[in-house]
Design a protein around this motif. Structure first.
Motif, PDB file in Angstrom:
ATOM      1  N   LYS A   1       0.271  15.237   9.810  1.00 41.96           N
ATOM      2  CA  LYS A   1       0.203  13.805   9.506  1.00 41.96           C
ATOM      3  C   LYS A   1      -1.162  13.437   8.925  1.00 41.96           C
ATOM      4  O   LYS A   1      -1.259  12.635   7.985  1.00 41.96           O
ATOM      5  N   ILE A   2      -2.219  14.020   9.471  1.00 43.10           N
ATOM      6  CA  ILE A   2      -3.564  13.739   8.968  1.00 43.10           C
ATOM      7  C   ILE A   2      -3.711  14.223   7.530  1.00 43.10           C
ATOM      8  O   ILE A   2      -4.378  13.584   6.705  1.00 43.10           O
ATOM      9  N   GLY A   3      -3.075  15.358   7.195  1.00 43.11           N
ATOM     10  CA  GLY A   3      -3.127  15.860   5.828  1.00 43.11           C
ATOM     11  C   GLY A   3      -2.514  14.874   4.854  1.00 43.11           C
ATOM     12  O   GLY A   3      -3.060  14.635   3.763  1.00 43.11           O
ATOM     13  N   ILE A   4      -1.398  14.268   5.230  1.00 41.59           N
ATOM     14  CA  ILE A   4      -0.750  13.257   4.392  1.00 41.59           C
ATOM     15  C   ILE A   4      -1.631  12.015   4.288  1.00 41.59           C
ATOM     16  O   ILE A   4      -1.803  11.432   3.219  1.00 41.59           O
TER      17      ILE A   4
ATOM     18  N   GLN B   1      -5.451   8.124   1.558  1.00 43.15           N
ATOM     19  CA  GLN B   1      -6.653   7.303   1.732  1.00 43.15           C
ATOM     20  C   GLN B   1      -7.918   7.921   1.150  1.00 43.15           C
ATOM     21  O   GLN B   1      -8.904   7.234   0.934  1.00 43.15           O
ATOM     22  N   GLY B   2      -7.889   9.232   0.946  1.00 40.19           N
ATOM     23  CA  GLY B   2      -9.085   9.889   0.454  1.00 40.19           C
ATOM     24  C   GLY B   2     -10.137  10.112   1.521  1.00 40.19           C
ATOM     25  O   GLY B   2     -11.259  10.505   1.229  1.00 40.19           O
ATOM     26  N   LEU B   3      -9.783   9.850   2.766  1.00 34.50           N
ATOM     27  CA  LEU B   3     -10.688  10.067   3.893  1.00 34.50           C
ATOM     28  C   LEU B   3     -10.035  11.029   4.871  1.00 34.50           C
ATOM     29  O   LEU B   3      -8.833  10.949   5.124  1.00 34.50           O
ATOM     30  N   SER B   4     -10.827  11.918   5.435  1.00 41.20           N
ATOM     31  CA  SER B   4     -10.279  12.930   6.334  1.00 41.20           C
ATOM     32  C   SER B   4     -10.749  12.687   7.762  1.00 41.20           C
ATOM     33  O   SER B   4     -11.919  12.931   8.091  1.00 41.20           O
ATOM     34  N   PRO B   5      -9.860  12.200   8.639  1.00 34.55           N
ATOM     35  CA  PRO B   5     -10.234  12.022  10.052  1.00 34.55           C
ATOM     36  C   PRO B   5     -10.584  13.361  10.689  1.00 34.55           C
ATOM     37  O   PRO B   5      -9.926  14.373  10.436  1.00 34.55           O
ATOM     38  N   LYS B   6     -11.621  13.353  11.488  1.00 36.49           N
ATOM     39  CA  LYS B   6     -12.033  14.560  12.210  1.00 36.49           C
ATOM     40  C   LYS B   6     -11.727  14.374  13.687  1.00 36.49           C
ATOM     41  O   LYS B   6     -11.935  13.287  14.233  1.00 36.49           O
TER      42      LYS B   6
ATOM     43  N   GLU C   1      -1.312   6.780  13.181  1.00 35.63           N
ATOM     44  CA  GLU C   1      -1.528   6.584  11.756  1.00 35.63           C
ATOM     45  C   GLU C   1      -1.741   5.106  11.416  1.00 35.63           C
ATOM     46  O   GLU C   1      -2.607   4.761  10.593  1.00 35.63           O
ATOM     47  N   ARG C   2      -0.982   4.221  12.036  1.00 32.17           N
ATOM     48  CA  ARG C   2      -1.143   2.787  11.776  1.00 32.17           C
ATOM     49  C   ARG C   2      -2.537   2.318  12.164  1.00 32.17           C
ATOM     50  O   ARG C   2      -3.157   1.517  11.443  1.00 32.17           O
ATOM     51  N   ASN C   3      -3.041   2.811  13.273  1.00 32.36           N
ATOM     52  CA  ASN C   3      -4.383   2.417  13.707  1.00 32.36           C
ATOM     53  C   ASN C   3      -5.456   2.969  12.779  1.00 32.36           C
ATOM     54  O   ASN C   3      -6.463   2.300  12.518  1.00 32.36           O
ATOM     55  N   LEU C   4      -5.257   4.180  12.277  1.00 35.79           N
ATOM     56  CA  LEU C   4      -6.190   4.725  11.292  1.00 35.79           C
ATOM     57  C   LEU C   4      -6.242   3.825  10.058  1.00 35.79           C
ATOM     58  O   LEU C   4      -7.324   3.504   9.553  1.00 35.79           O
ATOM     59  N   ASN C   5      -5.088   3.434   9.570  1.00 39.04           N
ATOM     60  CA  ASN C   5      -5.033   2.562   8.394  1.00 39.04           C
ATOM     61  C   ASN C   5      -5.694   1.215   8.665  1.00 39.04           C
ATOM     62  O   ASN C   5      -6.399   0.666   7.805  1.00 39.04           O
ATOM     63  N   ASN C   6      -5.481   0.680   9.885  1.00 36.58           N
ATOM     64  CA  ASN C   6      -6.100  -0.602  10.227  1.00 36.58           C
ATOM     65  C   ASN C   6      -7.618  -0.497  10.275  1.00 36.58           C
ATOM     66  O   ASN C   6      -8.327  -1.425   9.856  1.00 36.58           O
ATOM     67  N   ILE C   7      -8.115   0.621  10.790  1.00 32.88           N
ATOM     68  CA  ILE C   7      -9.563   0.832  10.840  1.00 32.88           C
ATOM     69  C   ILE C   7     -10.152   0.758   9.434  1.00 32.88           C
ATOM     70  O   ILE C   7     -11.136   0.048   9.176  1.00 32.88           O
ATOM     71  N   ILE C   8      -9.542   1.471   8.510  1.00 39.14           N
ATOM     72  CA  ILE C   8     -10.056   1.526   7.145  1.00 39.14           C
ATOM     73  C   ILE C   8      -9.905   0.178   6.450  1.00 39.14           C
ATOM     74  O   ILE C   8     -10.834  -0.315   5.786  1.00 39.14           O
ATOM     75  N   GLU C   9      -8.750  -0.439   6.599  1.00 36.23           N
ATOM     76  CA  GLU C   9      -8.493  -1.720   5.934  1.00 36.23           C
ATOM     77  C   GLU C   9      -9.470  -2.798   6.386  1.00 36.23           C
ATOM     78  O   GLU C   9     -10.069  -3.509   5.562  1.00 36.23           O
TER      79      GLU C   9
END
Length: 323
Positions: free
Chosen positions: A44-47, A52-57, A283-291
């Motif tokens: 999922k992180i790969g997708i 997003q062009g950002l890679s969560p670690k 994934e939704r929370n990752l997107n919210n963080i960036i947005e």
């Protein structure tokens, strides 16, 4: 200069079991199911990275303690058994940390319980656990099971030469009964070097502090309606929890300066059957963080504890400044 939002994501890599069942550890499937959930997350992180062009670690806090040794005759069985998987995560930019639990077995009552009083037993558990996992990986970060610390355990992990501890839950405590006991009621949200007299705070005299850096978990305020069902007003930020909870985390971020969001999850939190916790929520929370960060004109930096401490912290007179 663009301000930064540092995002640390830790995984407490415990097996998918009900701990109150003494025979719940089944070698044939317990860890396999746990590892499968991790593999799904990495896919999922790969997708997510492509979009997003950002890679969560991720910092994978792995078990190595007496309970693991009792069940599998190996202090760090899940580390050795899946060593190739963990090496793959390091290659992708992740970090391997240590997640020791102080589970002790009471043969008379036939239960596991959290040992917090017997320092000799605690020393044996932590010293052996660290010794074995450090044969396989250089351990720079630790997150204690159930986030438990006391002065004795903080002194012990500091003596191992570990650089970062991520156990603190600022302002929270839980008395518990047989497990989930911790006390961080006097701790602030900022990273600090723990006092040798009180692990929960920094001493104004630098010589009285440990060398290990405490990086507290970020808290959020529980939405008012849900307090009917949840007794706590504040909770630690689990990134796999439903966004209706997690979005409250953004109220605790100071947007006009360098800020830190330290969140976590468990493998069992990223299944697909639970509405409260799920991989989709992650994934939704990752997107919210960036947005939200982009709206606030902050640069999101996904980072491991080691990178955070070495690249983005300036220490002067034992005070930590994010840069």
């Amino acid at each position: 200069m663009t301000k930064k939002l540092f995002v640390v994501i830790g995984c407490d890599t415990d097996p998918l079991i009900e701990i109150n069942e003494p025979n719940a550890f089944i070698k044939e499937n317990v860890w396999d199911e746990t590892i499968q959930s991790i593999v799904r997350l990495k896919e999922k992180i790969g997708i997510f990275e492509d979009k997003q062009g950002l890679s969560p670690k991720i910092t994978w806090f792995l078990r190595s303690d007496q309970q693991i040794n009792i069940q599998w005759n190996d202090w760090c069985y899940p580390v050795r058994e899946y060593i190739s998987l963990w090496n793959e995560q390091i290659k992708s930019g992740d970090e391997i940390g240590w997640h020791p639990h102080l589970w002790r077995y009471d043969e008379l009552k036939n239960i596991w319980y959290q040992e917090i009083n017997d320092n000799d037993w605690i020393s044996s558990c932590l010293e052996n656990g660290y010794h074995e996992i450090s044969k396989l990986f250089r351990i720079n970060s630790v997150k204690m099971g159930w986030c438990f610390h006391k002065n004795y355990t903080m002194n012990l992990v500091d003596s191992f030469g570990i650089k970062y501890d991520l156990s603190a839950i600022p302002g929270l405590m839980n008395s518990g009964n047989t497990c989930n006991i911790y006390d961080w009621k006097n701790t602030s949200a900022d990273p600090y070097f723990p006092s040798k007299k009180d692990y929960r705070i920094r001493d104004d005299n630098p010589s009285n502090n440990h060398n290990i850096m405490e990086i507290p978990i970020t808290n959020y305020t529980v939405p008012f309606f849900w307090r009917i069902f949840i007794s706590k007003r504040n909770m630690a930020a689990n990134i796999a929890k439903h966004p209706i909870f997690f979005r409250n985390i953004f109220n605790n971020i100071i947007w006009n300066q360098e800020s830190l969001l330290n969140t976590y999850f468990h493998p069992c939190d990223i299944g697909e059957k639970d509405r409260l916790f799920s991989l989709n929520n992650f994934e939704r929370n990752l997107n919210n963080i960036i947005e939200i960060a982009r709206k606030k004109k902050l640069e999101v930096v996904f980072i491991t504890p080691q990178e955070f401490g070495e690249k983005y912290c300036v220490v002067g007179n034992r005070k930590i400044i994010m840069v």
